[in-house]
Design a protein around this motif. Structure first.
Motif, PDB file in Angstrom:
ATOM      1  N   GLN A   1      59.218  55.451  -3.702  1.00 16.55           N
ATOM      2  CA  GLN A   1      59.137  54.103  -4.248  1.00 16.55           C
ATOM      3  C   GLN A   1      58.317  52.964  -3.602  1.00 16.55           C
ATOM      4  N   ARG A   2      58.502  53.131  -2.297  1.00 17.12           N
ATOM      5  CA  ARG A   2      57.634  52.130  -1.373  1.00 17.12           C
ATOM      6  C   ARG A   2      56.298  52.190  -1.686  1.00 17.12           C
TER       7      ARG A   2
ATOM      8  N   ASP B   1      67.454  60.724  -1.378  1.00 19.58           N
ATOM      9  CA  ASP B   1      67.373  59.333  -0.972  1.00 19.58           C
ATOM     10  C   ASP B   1      66.232  59.140  -0.355  1.00 19.58           C
ATOM     11  N   ALA B   2      66.170  59.731   0.683  1.00 22.84           N
ATOM     12  CA  ALA B   2      64.979  59.303   1.512  1.00 22.84           C
ATOM     13  C   ALA B   2      63.822  59.695   0.975  1.00 22.84           C
TER      14      ALA B   2
ATOM     15  N   GLN C   1      63.116  56.707  -1.596  1.00 18.83           N
ATOM     16  CA  GLN C   1      62.871  55.582  -1.111  1.00 18.83           C
ATOM     17  C   GLN C   1      61.401  55.349  -0.581  1.00 18.83           C
ATOM     18  N   ARG C   2      60.970  56.471   0.079  1.00 18.05           N
ATOM     19  CA  ARG C   2      59.535  56.423   0.528  1.00 18.05           C
ATOM     20  C   ARG C   2      58.675  56.436  -0.761  1.00 18.05           C
TER      21      ARG C   2
END
Length: 870
Positions: free
Chosen positions: A559-560, A552-553, A556-557
């Motif tokens: 995708q950012r 997940d981490a 998220q990175r």
């Protein structure tokens, strides 16, 4: 161009429309509302063609609006033309005298004259016919037409623009191939999802050559173009505007958005207000800023075509004078002012060009950065201009141009600050863009011997540390990077390079938990250096989260970064951001997503026959090969690995073990499990020698999944070395597989599934199924096999040797099954013997025994048997 354009499915609207036109109760039809070009008429005509009965179409026009009952005049004779009552009576008789069901279609009903609108209203009240009418949103509409839906006679159905997915489907069905994600975003935004605009935008871009195919992916490069046909349609609307409003549009065409006050000063406040009232512009308030935007980008292209070159330069000059009244303070303001000045009748300031070029490169817009830097070079901008020019060119894969821009400067003529920038840019260009590590180190050594100040030394050491890591000299690179980062006076450039090197070394070394702090520190300085550096520098933090099992981490990175790249609209940053997503997609078993992203990234970053910044592209090859292999596209995987092999070298040695893992997946996809295991173990040994312990664990984990029972001891050691849960689970699986412990393998499968590693979970479940079968626990074996199959289905219907064996067990030994798989993919006995390093007679013996066990006659029967079980 004569291209067939499809009808995009609007099933809900289609069903509502056909139901209203065939129902004997309730509303007697539908009024379709929506913007011009949204597809109202197309949907109405398709729906009426699908129902029984006669359909009569009429269309409102501006010219017929002044003629009483004008659109229905063709239904009656001229003798009653002076008597409105008789006229409507004759029209009604002509319509209702027709046998069978009648449907009246009225296109552009907002343009009906009052008598025609009244006649239509009476037909609806009497339920004499079924009606479908289209009305353009925002237009003045006769009361009789409006009351059709307000009084419930007709159902009002608003037709909205296409969604982004519908727009992509629309375009791809015409182009016959996938559309790049970034291009899809830009075209959807430019068209507003309007079907007519989208159609003409695609045709115009194809004609202009700005929409083209690269490596099987369609890309939009350059400003969106439109056809002359659409331009004519929009020009009709513009021609009705006053000169003052047209000036508003002209100014916005060359500088959007504009502050409301600035635009009002240049064009007049009344003109801006009228443009807003007509729906041509929109006012956007963002805190203290109030800015004016075009309501629809297509109008900008039409206005641009109407303005001559001299007038355009004058208009830009007016904008430059107005904007210079308030000195620009933000990068975006400086970039806009510099670009305007360059194309205007004003003389651009060299300092502005240089600062704006630096800003553009920081925002990843390297093509614009190059243009501004080139303009500064042409105006004797000196070393600073040449350095910016080289930095913009190296990111575009033009290593020779970049080196030429700096090679004309003698290091002895540069001060220390210039020397550091000269050296850092040349090293980056030679090492990562040109792939010439020897030449890069020669420059690095030269600069190292010349610089003395702590800041200059830190920058040079940071660059050298990153080179060392990419050359797979991890301990040396990490030590140097940590030394740079420990210095209190470190500047952003030194910090960026230091964190780049350290995070990558720590990630592949299995020390992912330390990377999180580095990543946070890097986020604080990443806007102060070349914008495109941030993407390859983010690979370390993403890999660190993947290797520790924190998917997940990692997502998220990644995708950012992808969101930021998409917001800039720059294809180079967008391509690199998609590469960041690949490790996450692969880890989660989203192989189709990974393949799609990487195909588009490779196309976006390819320049000519080579690649843009080759070192940054290289991770595409191992990950894409794995995705292709698991999806059954083995020949594609082979081609990708061949392309990667051509580009492999010392400058990307850090990715060497990962590349070998890609080769192991390709061998497994071919059914050559022995070669796959050997290759995976070789990848592990290569990683071990370099200190890439996380990658070593991944390679040994793959060997376990392929059937190697000798990996448990080393994986147990690596579980104590590497951070996170993933390696510990890999070690547990290896131990359970070696011991034939089905219960433990099932537990490990559940842990992998909970983590999100679906295909890893599928392989563990598959091995559990075999272990249970060997222990005569048939019910448990069936359950584990079903779990493995379900998990593989969730992983894009992925296929691995373990899942295949568990799903469709064969009465064959592992060697017999391997040889049978190689027969199934078309290898001859000699080719099989060469690959397995055995004699042809040995191969023939295994084939004979396999045929006997499966009760087939020959090699062809054996191949067919294997294919039906895959």
């Amino acid at each position: 161009m004569n291209r067939p354009w499809p009808l995009v499915q609007r099933q809900r609207e289609f069903d509502t429309l056909t139901a209203a036109l065939t129902s004997a109760t309730g509303a007697c039809g539908v009024v379709l509302t929506g913007d011009a070009g949204v597809g109202k008429t197309t949907l109405a005509r398709v729906a009426t063609q699908s129902i029984p009965g006669e359909v009569r179409w009429v269309a409102g026009t501006e010219s017929a609006r002044s003629i009483p009952l004008g659109v229905f005049a063709h239904l009656v004779g001229s003798s009653t033309a002076r008597d409105p009552v008789a006229f409507m009576s004759a029209a009604r008789e002509a319509l209702l005298g027709t046998s069978g069901r009648v449907v009246i279609g009225v296109d552009d009903a907002h343009l009906l004259d009052q008598l025609s609108a009244t006649f239509l209203h009476q037909l609806a009240i009497d339920r004499a016919v079924h009606i479908v009418a289209t009305v353009r949103s925002g237009e003045s509409t006769p009361d009789a037409v409006t009351s059709l839906w307000k009084d419930g006679h007709l159902t009002r159905l608003e037709l909205r623009p296409f969604t982004r997915d519908q727009s992509v489907t629309f375009i791809e069905s015409v182009l016959g191939g996938p559309l790049e994600g970034l291009s899809a975003k830009l075209m959807w935004e430019a068209s507003g999802g309007n079907a007519l605009f989208l159609h003409h935008l695609v045709e115009g871009a194809l004609e202009a050559g700005t929409l083209r195919e690269q490596r099987g992916v369609w890309q939009l490069r350059g400003r969106a173009a439109i056809t002359s046909e659409l331009a004519s349609l929009l020009e009709d609307r513009i021609d009705q505007l006053s000169p003052e409003v047209i000036r508003v549009l002209e100014l916005l065409t060359f500088c959007q958005p504009l502050a409301l006050g600035t635009l009002g000063d240049l064009a007049g406040e009344d003109a801006v207000e009228e443009a807003e009232q007509r729906g041509l512009v929109r006012i956007v308030e963002d805190g203290p800023k109030i800015e004016v935007h075009y309501s629809h980008p297509m109008f900008s292209e039409v206005v641009r075509r109407r303005v001559g070159r001299a007038a355009a330069r004058r208009l830009r000059g007016n904008l430059v004078e107005a904007l210079q009244a308030t000195p620009p303070t933000t990068p975006s303001d400086r970039i806009r002012l510099a670009e305007l000045a360059l194309d205007s009748d004003q003389t651009p300031d060299i300092d502005l060009l240089l600062t704006a070029s630096k800003d553009a490169i920081a925002f990843s817009n390297v093509p614009l950065g190059e243009r501004l830097a080139k303009a500064a070079v042409d105006r004797d901008g000196g070393f600073r201009a040449a350095n910016l020019l080289a930095r913009s060119q190296l990111w575009q894969g033009r290593a020779a141009d970049a080196d030429a821009a700096l090679a004309r400067f003698d290091p002895d003529s540069l001060d220390e600050s210039e020397l550091v920038r000269w050296g850092a840019t040349r090293v980056a260009n030679l090492f990562w863009a040109a792939g010439d590590a020897d030449a890069a180190h020669a420059v690095l050594d030269e600069v190292t011997q010349r610089v003395q100040s702590p800041i200059a030394v830190a920058v040079v050491r940071g660059v050298g540390a990153t080179c060392a890591v990419f050359e797979n000299r991890l301990d040396e690179g990490l030590a140097e990077a940590e030394s740079v980062l420990a210095e209190a006076s470190t500047v952003p450039w030194a910090e960026e390079w230091g964190m780049f090197a350290a995070s990558m070394a720590l990630a592949v070394g299995g020390r992912g938990q330390r990377v999180a702090d580095l990543a946070a520190r890097g986020d604080a300085v990443r806007n102060q250096v070349d914008g495109l550096t941030r993407y390859p520098a983010a690979m370390g933090p993403v890999l660190a989260s993947v290797f520790t099992g924190e998917f997940d981490a990692a997502a998220q990175r990644a995708q950012r970064y992808l969101d930021e790249a998409a917001a800039t609209g720059q294809y180079l940053s967008w391509g690199q951001a998609n590469i960041l997503h690949a490790p996450v997609d692969i880890a989660r078993g989203r192989f189709a997503d990974a393949a799609r992203r990487l195909e588009q990234a490779l196309a976006a970053l390819t320049v000519g026959d080579s690649g843009s910044a080759l070192a940054w592209i290289f991770p595409v090859y191992p990950y894409l090969a794995q995705a292709y292999s698991v999806l059954g596209r083995v020949s594609d995987a082979t081609a990708v690995l061949a392309a990667g092999q051509e580009r492999y070298g010392r400058h990307v040695a850090v990715f060497g073990p990962m590349f070998e893992i890609g080769k192991a997946w390709e061998a497994a996809g071919r059914g050559e499990t022995s070669r796959a295991i050997t290759t995976a173990r070789a990848a592990a040994e290569c990683a071990r020698e370099a200190g890439q312990f996380a990658v070593e664990a991944m390679a040994l984990h793959l060997a376990t999944r392929l059937g190697d029972k000798t990996t448990s001891a080393r994986l147990a050691e690596l579980a104590d070395v590497c951070d996170g849960r993933f390696v510990a689970l890999a070690a547990a699986q290896a131990a359970a597989f070696s011991a034939g412990d089905g219960d433990e393998l099932s537990r490990v499968s559940g842990e992998f599934e909970q983590m999100g590693a679906l295909l890893d979970a599928a392989d563990a479940a598959a091995q559990a199924a075999v272990a249970f079968a060997n222990a005569d626990r048939r019910r448990d074996s069936l359950d584990a096999g079903a779990t493995a199959n379900a998990l593989a289905q969730r992983s894009d219907h992925a296929s691995t040797p373990a899942v295949l064996e568990a799903a469709r067990p064969l009465p064959l030994t592992s060697r017999e099954r391997e040889i049978a798989s190689m027969v199934a993919v078309g290898l001859s006995n000699r080719e099989i013997a060469d690959r397995l390093v055995v004699s042809v007679r040995t191969v023939e013996g295994h084939i004979y025994r396999a045929c006997t066990k499966l009760d087939v006659a020959d090699r062809n029967g054996l191949a067919d048997s294997l294919r039906t079980r895959r």
